[in-house]
Design a protein around this motif. Structure first.
Motif: not given
Length: 270
Positions: A112-140
């Motif tokens: 994710l990209q850090q937003q520069q202002t408090s008015s810019q939110k990263n997906l403010p309504k996102l409730q479910q994020l599914i990353l199952s069955h991938n190749q991640l080796i570290s916590f996002p």
């Protein structure tokens, strides 16, 4: 949106169907199903629709280029494609997103990209994020920017450590998912759980799945004492009922678990 001259047909669920038919339906329902359609990229005509739900699962997508143009989207399913990287800045215009499903891809990088202002939110309504069955080796990294997350699924990856950034100060931790209720970490390679300030990071956590982490031997008592944990699974780990019961707050967890079980039993008998 005109559908008369797209000249595109796709294979959907084994039958040859014209994309035009799907588009015409989507204009009325705002839902578009293009699952198992042998797509290698998102058809351009899709970007001209006002969609709330888009299902692109079981295709051959390697990129989601253009997805930021569907600004009304609430649910996006791109599971079982060929995605290798996800950069959430590509989704920032989708401020209404509530569900993102990336299950069953080849994702090794998620950022994710850090937003520069408090008015810019990263997906403010996102409730479910599914990353199952991938190749991640570290916590996002920076996943705590998704402040509305209720459910985070990271199972069936190659996570070795559940490492979170340390608190920036005693009063303001740098990592917090204040609404998170479900955390799936099962089927990874975890050896320990980071000693974060759990009460501040996951105060509403109710479900924690740790199964199939064979080297996991440590479990912080704070997950019992500072959350609302009622369901803990740990099959094929080094954790045992005996060792967990020795933790100071285990009885508190047992009491919550029993209340939860009684409520579930009541509902099934109604």
């Amino acid at each position: 949106v005109s559908t008369q001259s797209t000249g595109i047909s796709v294979k959907v669920m084994g039958n040859k169907l014209h994309l035009e038919e799907r588009i015409e339906t989507a204009q009325k329902t705002h839902n578009l199903l293009l699952s198992n359609a042998s797509l290698e990229k998102i058809p351009e005509v899709v970007f001209n629709l006002s969609l709330r739900i888009l299902d692109l699962s079981q295709n051959a997508l390697t990129s989601l280029k253009g997805i930021e143009r569907i600004t009304e989207l609430k649910q996006l399913n791109v599971s079982h494609n060929h995605l290798k990287q996800v950069f959430m800045q590509d989704f920032l215009s989708l401020s209404r997103l509530e569900l993102l499903n990336f299950e069953g891809n080849k994702i090794s990088e998620f950022s994710l990209q850090q937003q520069q202002t408090s008015s810019q939110k990263n997906l403010p309504k996102l409730q479910q994020l599914i990353l199952s069955h991938n190749q991640l080796i570290s916590f996002p990294p920076n996943v705590s920017m998704l402040i509305s997350l209720v459910c985070l699924k990271l199972d069936h990856n190659s996570l070795k450590f559940f490492l979170l950034p340390p608190s920036e100060s005693d009063s303001q931790p740098s990592f917090a998912l204040p609404h998170l209720e479900e955390l799936w970490l099962n089927h990874n390679q975890l050896t320990c759980l980071s000693p974060v300030d759990v009460g501040r990071s996951f105060p509403l956590l109710k479900i924690l799945k740790l199964d199939e982490n064979p080297q996991l031997a440590d479990f912080p008592d704070s997950f019992f004492s500072q959350t609302q944990l009622t369901i803990l699974t740990y099959i094929n780990t080094q954790l045992t009922q005996k060792t967990l019961s020795l933790l100071p707050s285990f009885q508190l967890f047992e009491e919550r678990r029993q209340v939860h079980a009684n409520k579930a039993l009541t509902l099934t008998t109604l």
